[in-house]
Design a protein around this motif. Structure first.
Motif, PDB file in Angstrom:
ATOM      1  N   ALA A 107       0.856  -1.320  -0.139  1.00  0.00           N
ATOM      2  CA  ALA A 107       0.026  -0.006  -0.089  1.00  0.00           C
ATOM      3  C   ALA A 107       0.970   1.288   0.113  1.00  0.00           C
ATOM      4  O   ALA A 107       2.064   1.280   0.412  1.00  0.00           O
ATOM      5  N   ASN A 108       0.368   2.248  -0.483  1.00  0.00           N
ATOM      6  CA  ASN A 108       0.952   3.580  -0.447  1.00  0.00           C
ATOM      7  C   ASN A 108       0.930   4.360   0.688  1.00  0.00           C
ATOM      8  O   ASN A 108       1.668   5.393   0.922  1.00  0.00           O
ATOM      9  N   ALA A 109       0.026   4.309   1.692  1.00  0.00           N
ATOM     10  CA  ALA A 109      -0.336   5.059   2.920  1.00  0.00           C
ATOM     11  C   ALA A 109      -1.265   4.409   3.801  1.00  0.00           C
ATOM     12  O   ALA A 109      -1.889   3.470   3.531  1.00  0.00           O
ATOM     13  N   VAL A 110      -1.202   5.009   4.932  1.00  0.00           N
ATOM     14  CA  VAL A 110      -2.080   4.582   6.105  1.00  0.00           C
ATOM     15  C   VAL A 110      -2.796   5.718   6.569  1.00  0.00           C
ATOM     16  O   VAL A 110      -2.670   6.858   6.362  1.00  0.00           O
ATOM     17  N   LYS A 111      -4.035   5.379   7.042  1.00  0.00           N
ATOM     18  CA  LYS A 111      -4.889   6.353   7.516  1.00  0.00           C
ATOM     19  C   LYS A 111      -5.239   5.969   8.831  1.00  0.00           C
ATOM     20  O   LYS A 111      -5.391   4.856   9.291  1.00  0.00           O
ATOM     21  N   LEU A 112      -5.167   7.228   9.713  1.00  0.00           N
ATOM     22  CA  LEU A 112      -5.432   7.078  11.267  1.00  0.00           C
ATOM     23  C   LEU A 112      -6.557   8.149  11.645  1.00  0.00           C
ATOM     24  O   LEU A 112      -6.716   9.014  10.906  1.00  0.00           O
ATOM     25  N   LEU A 143       5.861   8.969  11.460  1.00  0.00           N
ATOM     26  CA  LEU A 143       5.707   8.068  10.415  1.00  0.00           C
ATOM     27  C   LEU A 143       6.292   8.951   8.848  1.00  0.00           C
ATOM     28  O   LEU A 143       6.858   8.255   8.095  1.00  0.00           O
ATOM     29  N   VAL A 144       5.690  10.123   8.987  1.00  0.00           N
ATOM     30  CA  VAL A 144       6.045  10.888   7.629  1.00  0.00           C
ATOM     31  C   VAL A 144       7.636  10.858   7.640  1.00  0.00           C
ATOM     32  O   VAL A 144       8.113  10.798   6.500  1.00  0.00           O
ATOM     33  N   ASN A 145       8.109  11.015   8.520  1.00  0.00           N
ATOM     34  CA  ASN A 145       9.598  11.265   8.709  1.00  0.00           C
ATOM     35  C   ASN A 145      10.469   9.858   8.424  1.00  0.00           C
ATOM     36  O   ASN A 145      11.710   9.982   7.699  1.00  0.00           O
ATOM     37  N   ILE A 146       9.771   8.557   8.742  1.00  0.00           N
ATOM     38  CA  ILE A 146      10.284   7.501   8.217  1.00  0.00           C
ATOM     39  C   ILE A 146       9.771   7.275   6.952  1.00  0.00           C
ATOM     40  O   ILE A 146      10.690   6.409   6.298  1.00  0.00           O
ATOM     41  N   GLY A 147       9.244   8.003   6.279  1.00  0.00           N
ATOM     42  CA  GLY A 147       8.849   7.782   4.753  1.00  0.00           C
ATOM     43  C   GLY A 147       7.330   7.163   4.609  1.00  0.00           C
ATOM     44  O   GLY A 147       7.390   6.492   3.425  1.00  0.00           O
ATOM     45  N   ILE A 148       6.523   7.094   5.579  1.00  0.00           N
ATOM     46  CA  ILE A 148       5.187   6.608   5.307  1.00  0.00           C
ATOM     47  C   ILE A 148       4.166   7.890   5.226  1.00  0.00           C
ATOM     48  O   ILE A 148       4.000   8.410   6.192  1.00  0.00           O
ATOM     49  N   PRO A 149       3.554   8.057   3.983  1.00  0.00           N
ATOM     50  CA  PRO A 149       2.572   8.862   3.572  1.00  0.00           C
ATOM     51  C   PRO A 149       1.478   8.643   4.845  1.00  0.00           C
ATOM     52  O   PRO A 149       1.143   7.363   4.852  1.00  0.00           O
ATOM     53  N   VAL A 150       0.896   9.802   5.388  1.00  0.00           N
ATOM     54  CA  VAL A 150      -0.246   9.299   6.331  1.00  0.00           C
ATOM     55  C   VAL A 150      -1.508  10.398   5.844  1.00  0.00           C
ATOM     56  O   VAL A 150      -1.331  11.565   5.424  1.00  0.00           O
ATOM     57  N   VAL A 151      -2.762   9.677   6.064  1.00  0.00           N
ATOM     58  CA  VAL A 151      -4.051  10.281   5.857  1.00  0.00           C
ATOM     59  C   VAL A 151      -4.624  10.403   7.042  1.00  0.00           C
ATOM     60  O   VAL A 151      -4.707   9.394   7.768  1.00  0.00           O
ATOM     61  N   GLY A 152      -5.120  11.518   7.381  1.00  0.00           N
ATOM     62  CA  GLY A 152      -5.717  11.571   8.592  1.00  0.00           C
ATOM     63  C   GLY A 152      -7.325  11.602   8.515  1.00  0.00           C
ATOM     64  O   GLY A 152      -7.860  11.470   7.305  1.00  0.00           O
ATOM     65  N   HIS A 153      -8.018  11.862   9.554  1.00  0.00           N
ATOM     66  CA  HIS A 153      -9.558  11.330   9.526  1.00  0.00           C
ATOM     67  C   HIS A 153     -10.220  12.186  10.715  1.00  0.00           C
ATOM     68  O   HIS A 153      -9.838  11.658  11.677  1.00  0.00           O
ATOM     69  N   VAL A 154     -10.890  13.198  10.363  1.00  0.00           N
ATOM     70  CA  VAL A 154     -11.536  13.939  11.430  1.00  0.00           C
ATOM     71  C   VAL A 154     -13.080  14.235  11.390  1.00  0.00           C
ATOM     72  O   VAL A 154     -13.571  13.861  10.228  1.00  0.00           O
ATOM     73  N   VAL A 167      -3.691  20.574  13.199  1.00  0.00           N
ATOM     74  CA  VAL A 167      -2.680  19.674  14.064  1.00  0.00           C
ATOM     75  C   VAL A 167      -2.083  18.582  13.026  1.00  0.00           C
ATOM     76  O   VAL A 167      -0.842  18.243  12.715  1.00  0.00           O
ATOM     77  N   LEU A 168      -3.107  17.984  12.132  1.00  0.00           N
ATOM     78  CA  LEU A 168      -2.589  16.859  11.426  1.00  0.00           C
ATOM     79  C   LEU A 168      -1.816  17.329  10.284  1.00  0.00           C
ATOM     80  O   LEU A 168      -0.874  16.705   9.986  1.00  0.00           O
ATOM     81  N   ALA A 184       0.478  15.269   7.860  1.00  0.00           N
ATOM     82  CA  ALA A 184      -0.390  14.525   6.835  1.00  0.00           C
ATOM     83  C   ALA A 184      -0.823  15.233   5.598  1.00  0.00           C
ATOM     84  O   ALA A 184      -0.904  16.515   5.586  1.00  0.00           O
ATOM     85  N   PHE A 185      -0.643  14.459   4.328  1.00  0.00           N
ATOM     86  CA  PHE A 185      -0.790  15.173   3.157  1.00  0.00           C
ATOM     87  C   PHE A 185      -2.313  15.217   2.666  1.00  0.00           C
ATOM     88  O   PHE A 185      -2.508  15.702   1.745  1.00  0.00           O
ATOM     89  N   MET A 186      -2.994  14.210   3.453  1.00  0.00           N
ATOM     90  CA  MET A 186      -4.547  14.244   2.977  1.00  0.00           C
ATOM     91  C   MET A 186      -5.199  13.934   4.245  1.00  0.00           C
ATOM     92  O   MET A 186      -4.803  13.281   5.266  1.00  0.00           O
ATOM     93  N   VAL A 187      -6.604  14.533   4.480  1.00  0.00           N
ATOM     94  CA  VAL A 187      -7.518  14.288   5.387  1.00  0.00           C
ATOM     95  C   VAL A 187      -8.691  13.982   5.000  1.00  0.00           C
ATOM     96  O   VAL A 187      -9.263  14.712   4.199  1.00  0.00           O
ATOM     97  N   VAL A 188      -9.392  12.931   5.721  1.00  0.00           N
ATOM     98  CA  VAL A 188     -10.863  12.531   5.196  1.00  0.00           C
ATOM     99  C   VAL A 188     -11.346  13.242   6.343  1.00  0.00           C
ATOM    100  O   VAL A 188     -11.348  13.426   7.572  1.00  0.00           O
ATOM    101  N   LEU A 189     -12.525  14.025   5.747  1.00  0.00           N
ATOM    102  CA  LEU A 189     -13.500  14.844   6.604  1.00  0.00           C
ATOM    103  C   LEU A 189     -14.732  14.075   6.544  1.00  0.00           C
ATOM    104  O   LEU A 189     -15.427  13.999   5.381  1.00  0.00           O
TER     105      LEU A 189
END
Ligand code: KIV
Length: 266
Positions: free
Chosen positions: A110-115, A128-139, A171-172, A177-182
């Motif tokens: 997969a390309n990214a994780v969502k939290l 995670l982003v610093n390790i190299g894992i793209p992160v998607v947020g969810h608020v 904050v995300l 986080a390069f993307m966030v689910v609303l």
């Protein structure tokens, strides 16, 4: 179709082009998404309800997410594939969360994780982003907190929640986080967030002003009949189409017209 990347998606936002995302859990539906050029496929923990028939997403395990994501990745090779980290796979400790997110990326392709969440996951997002894992947020409405939120509902109608969602998003974004689910929030709130954000916003029950939209595959093809939240649009009546095929199969088996010569070996 070229493989969709974080850069492709951010470029789309800059150019004002809308982003499509479908949440799904299997090879066949992922392949259909890929064939029509859906940008992102989310392996959502909604599979706990839609695929497994549960009442919430809470019982879904890390192993189940890995299993489904492997199937989705095979079907959607060029789409940007995002994995929902399931409840309790990232809440216990930073160390355990990083290990679990890393495992998901390593084992599934997969390309990214969502939290889900805001401030409480900010440090994890940063790491995670610093390790190299793209992160998607969810608020907004976050299904893993359904019990604290008091059921499935719109979040952000009252002043305090409105401000909290805006803060969570900021904050995300600041954490990387390069993307966030609303999810499930007033249109005006999602609009305000989107207009001042560098991160991509993907709406579900958040109105038309987000940078993109997500729906669950089984909802949009009309296969989920038990519940229909206001934000779901059924593009076809899949359940009736499937029932029709099953009825015809049953009656042909019973009358002996299936299999015919065409479906039989000589
Ligand atoms: O689990 C899921 O499918 C999701 C989307 C609906 C955003 O989180």
């Amino acid at each position: 179709m070229d493989a969709v990347t974080v850069r492709t998606l951010l470029k789309k936002k800059r150019e004002g082009k809308k982003i499509s995302m479908v949440s799904t859990y299997d090879y066949i539906s992922a392949k259909l998404c890929q064939q029509v050029g859906i940008d992102c496929v989310l392996v959502g923990d909604s599979l706990g309800m839609v695929f497994q028939g549960g009442d919430t997403t809470l019982p879904v395990t890390l192993e189940e997410m890995i299993y489904h994501t492997k199937a989705v990745r095979k079907g959607a090779r060029e789409c940007f594939v995002i994995v929902d980290m399931p409840f309790m796979s990232y809440q216990v400790s930073l160390e355990e969360a990083i290990r679990n997110c890393g495992r998901v990326i390593k084992e599934t392709g997969a390309n990214a994780v969502k939290l889900e969440g805001g401030e409480e996951v900010a440090e994890l997002v940063y790491r995670l982003v610093n390790i190299g894992i793209p992160v998607v947020g969810h608020v907004g409405f976050t299904p893993q907190s359904v019990h604290v939120l008091g059921g499935y509902r719109v979040v952000g109608r009252v002043e305090e929640e409105y401000e909290r969602v805006k803060k969570d998003f900021k904050v995300l974004e600041e954490a990387g986080a390069f993307m966030v689910v609303l999810e499930s929030m007033p249109t005006g709130l999602a609009k305000e967030i989107t207009q001042s954000s560098k991160a991509i916003t993907i709406g579900i029950g958040a109105g038309p002003y987000c940078d993109g939209q997500v729906l669950v595959f089984y909802d949009l093809v009309g296969l989920v009949e038990d519940i229909k939240p206001k934000f779901v649009k059924r593009y076809i009546d899949g359940a009736e189409l499937f029932r029709d095929a099953l009825r015809r199969f049953k009656s042909e088996v019973e009358e002996g017209s299936f299999p015919s010569e065409e479906e039989s070996y000589g």
